[in-house]
Motif scaffolding. Structure first.
Motif, short mmCIF file in Angstrom:
data_model
loop_
_atom_site.label_atom_id
_atom_site.label_comp_id
_atom_site.label_asym_id
_atom_site.label_seq_id
_atom_site.Cartn_x
_atom_site.Cartn_y
_atom_site.Cartn_z
N ILE A 3 -72.51 -36.61 53.86
CA ILE A 3 -72.69 -37.96 54.74
C ILE A 3 -71.33 -38.69 54.49
O ILE A 3 -70.95 -38.93 53.69
CB ILE A 3 -73.94 -38.62 54.15
N ALA A 4 -71.06 -38.91 55.82
CA ALA A 4 -70.00 -40.18 56.04
C ALA A 4 -70.27 -41.17 56.53
O ALA A 4 -71.15 -41.51 56.88
CB ALA A 4 -68.97 -39.44 57.11
N VAL A 5 -69.82 -42.37 55.79
CA VAL A 5 -70.18 -43.97 56.14
C VAL A 5 -69.03 -44.42 56.65
O VAL A 5 -67.80 -44.36 55.74
CB VAL A 5 -70.81 -44.53 54.73
N ILE A 61 -65.36 -44.21 54.62
CA ILE A 61 -64.12 -44.14 55.37
C ILE A 61 -63.94 -45.35 55.97
O ILE A 61 -64.67 -46.02 56.67
CB ILE A 61 -64.38 -42.92 56.30
N THR A 62 -62.40 -45.79 56.04
CA THR A 62 -62.31 -47.34 56.62
C THR A 62 -61.10 -46.95 57.36
O THR A 62 -60.07 -45.77 56.85
CB THR A 62 -62.28 -48.29 55.78
N VAL A 63 -60.57 -47.65 58.40
CA VAL A 63 -59.23 -47.61 59.08
C VAL A 63 -58.60 -48.86 58.78
O VAL A 63 -59.42 -50.02 58.94
CB VAL A 63 -59.30 -47.38 60.70
N GLY A 64 -57.64 -48.77 58.00
CA GLY A 64 -56.98 -50.33 57.74
C GLY A 64 -55.66 -50.12 57.20
O GLY A 64 -54.84 -48.99 57.19
N ASP A 65 -54.89 -51.09 56.39
CA ASP A 65 -53.50 -50.96 56.25
C ASP A 65 -53.29 -50.64 54.68
O ASP A 65 -52.26 -50.71 54.20
CB ASP A 65 -52.98 -52.62 56.21
N GLY A 66 -54.37 -50.43 54.19
CA GLY A 66 -54.25 -49.86 52.76
C GLY A 66 -54.93 -50.93 51.63
O GLY A 66 -54.78 -50.79 50.60
N SER A 67 -55.01 -52.38 52.11
CA SER A 67 -55.41 -53.38 51.50
C SER A 67 -57.00 -53.48 50.80
O SER A 67 -57.51 -54.13 50.32
CB SER A 67 -55.28 -54.58 51.94
N GLU A 105 -61.64 -37.57 61.19
CA GLU A 105 -61.63 -37.35 59.64
C GLU A 105 -63.09 -36.80 59.37
O GLU A 105 -63.05 -35.75 58.36
CB GLU A 105 -61.36 -38.65 59.15
N ILE A 106 -64.02 -37.27 60.03
CA ILE A 106 -65.38 -36.63 59.79
C ILE A 106 -65.48 -35.20 60.14
O ILE A 106 -66.15 -34.51 59.25
CB ILE A 106 -66.34 -37.44 60.78
N ALA A 111 -68.98 -33.36 57.78
CA ALA A 111 -70.31 -34.16 57.61
C ALA A 111 -71.25 -33.79 58.76
O ALA A 111 -70.65 -33.48 59.83
CB ALA A 111 -70.08 -35.78 57.57
N THR A 112 -72.64 -33.90 58.49
CA THR A 112 -73.58 -33.75 59.63
C THR A 112 -74.41 -35.00 59.78
O THR A 112 -75.27 -35.01 60.70
CB THR A 112 -74.48 -32.58 59.03
N VAL A 113 -73.99 -36.08 58.90
CA VAL A 113 -74.91 -37.31 59.18
C VAL A 113 -73.78 -38.41 59.04
O VAL A 113 -72.81 -38.36 57.88
CB VAL A 113 -75.98 -37.47 57.89
N VAL A 114 -73.81 -39.28 59.78
CA VAL A 114 -72.71 -40.42 59.79
C VAL A 114 -73.60 -41.76 59.81
O VAL A 114 -74.40 -41.80 60.98
CB VAL A 114 -71.72 -40.22 60.91
N PHE A 115 -73.20 -42.70 58.95
CA PHE A 115 -73.79 -44.02 59.08
C PHE A 115 -72.84 -44.95 59.39
O PHE A 115 -71.49 -44.80 58.78
CB PHE A 115 -74.38 -44.39 57.95
N THR A 116 -73.05 -45.94 60.12
CA THR A 116 -72.33 -47.30 60.45
C THR A 116 -73.08 -48.42 60.24
O THR A 116 -74.17 -48.47 60.20
CB THR A 116 -71.24 -47.17 61.67
N GLY A 117 -72.60 -49.60 60.05
CA GLY A 117 -73.28 -50.94 60.36
C GLY A 117 -73.44 -50.82 61.79
O GLY A 117 -72.80 -50.43 62.54
N LYS A 118 -74.45 -51.66 62.20
CA LYS A 118 -74.68 -51.81 63.59
C LYS A 118 -73.49 -52.63 64.17
O LYS A 118 -73.40 -52.52 65.54
CB LYS A 118 -76.03 -52.66 63.79
#
Length: 250
Positions: A3-5, A61-67, A105-106, A111-118
């Motif tokens: 699962i990827a979130v 997983i997130t996309v960002g500047d490393g902070s 990345e996924i 992964a076969t299931v991906v979750f995100t917030g809405k």
């Protein structure tokens, strides 16, 4: 079950927001950041599914500047197995560019299931889940309030006006989480200690050129001051007239 979130770290909801001098970004100095609220439900649901299955892995997983390291460590402490920060300058990025980076990345991780917030609570666009599904060429069920997975089949529930919509389908699939899907747990002391040894990778990525450009930001117009049209029953006709002919709400 792999699962990827996909999560976002955004300014805290109690932050006082002001617009920077260029008009195209907020003033970020001294802002407190936290995991976007709806992502809490997405992470918790992923952890519960792996626990119920007795095997598998939750990859945040997130996309960002490393902070975002501290925020991802908190998710590892709650039960996620590993984390990845896709390092990029996201200031000019649009939802499509973010989704394409996440999708790559996924796919690489299988992964076969991906979750995100809405939706993320800063821009409130709610576009990344759908863009991510398009990039992966997977189906999506948005704003789920309940989910059951058995083998490669799932049953999801969505709250709609006047009832509950039930969606059935097969994996792989993208799910976006609505408030109320579960009650997110707090990290335990054991989880906090274990999180220090869990892998947290940083990968530089190049984001796709944005298709959407932010021109400027504006604060909402101040609300007009209220008016007192009278007192008691004698004020009712004047109030009804204003509601009908000025506010046009009746």
């Amino acid at each position: 079950m792999q699962i990827a979130v996909c999560v976002a770290v955004t300014p805290a909801t109690d932050s006082r927001i002001s617009i920077g001098p260029g008009g195209d970004d907020i003033v970020r100095a001294d802002l407190k950041y936290e995991l976007s609220a709806y992502d809490d439900f997405a992470v918790e649901e992923a952890i519960r599914l792996v626990e119920a299955a007795g095997s598998g892995e939750v990859h945040v997983i997130t996309v960002g500047d490393g902070s975002q390291k501290e925020d991802l460590r908190k998710l590892l402490a709650r039960g996620a197995h590993r984390g990845t920060i896709l390092q990029a300058d996201v200031k000019a990025a649009d939802s499509r560019a973010i989704a394409l980076a996440l999708a790559e990345e996924i796919r690489a991780q299988g992964a076969t299931v991906v979750f995100t917030g809405k939706q993320a609570v800063d821009g409130d666009n709610g576009q990344v889940p759908a863009q991510l599904a398009v990039a992966l060429d997977w189906p999506i069920v948005n704003k789920i309030s309940k989910l059951t997975i058995s083998g490669d089949r799932f049953t999801a529930e969505r709250e709609i006006e006047g009832g509950i919509e039930i969606v059935e389908g097969s994996l792989p699939c993208v799910f976006s989480a609505e408030k109320g899907l579960n009650d997110p747990r707090f990290p335990s002391l054991k989880g906090i200690m274990a999180a220090k040894k869990k892998p947290l990778d940083e990968k530089p990525v190049t984001l796709a050129e944005p298709k959407l450009r932010l021109e400027r930001l504006e604060l909402p117009a101040p609300r007009p001051e209220g008016r007192i049209v009278g007192e008691g029953a004698a004020a009712v006709p004047a109030l009804v007239d204003l509601l009908k002919n000025e506010a046009k709400v009746i």
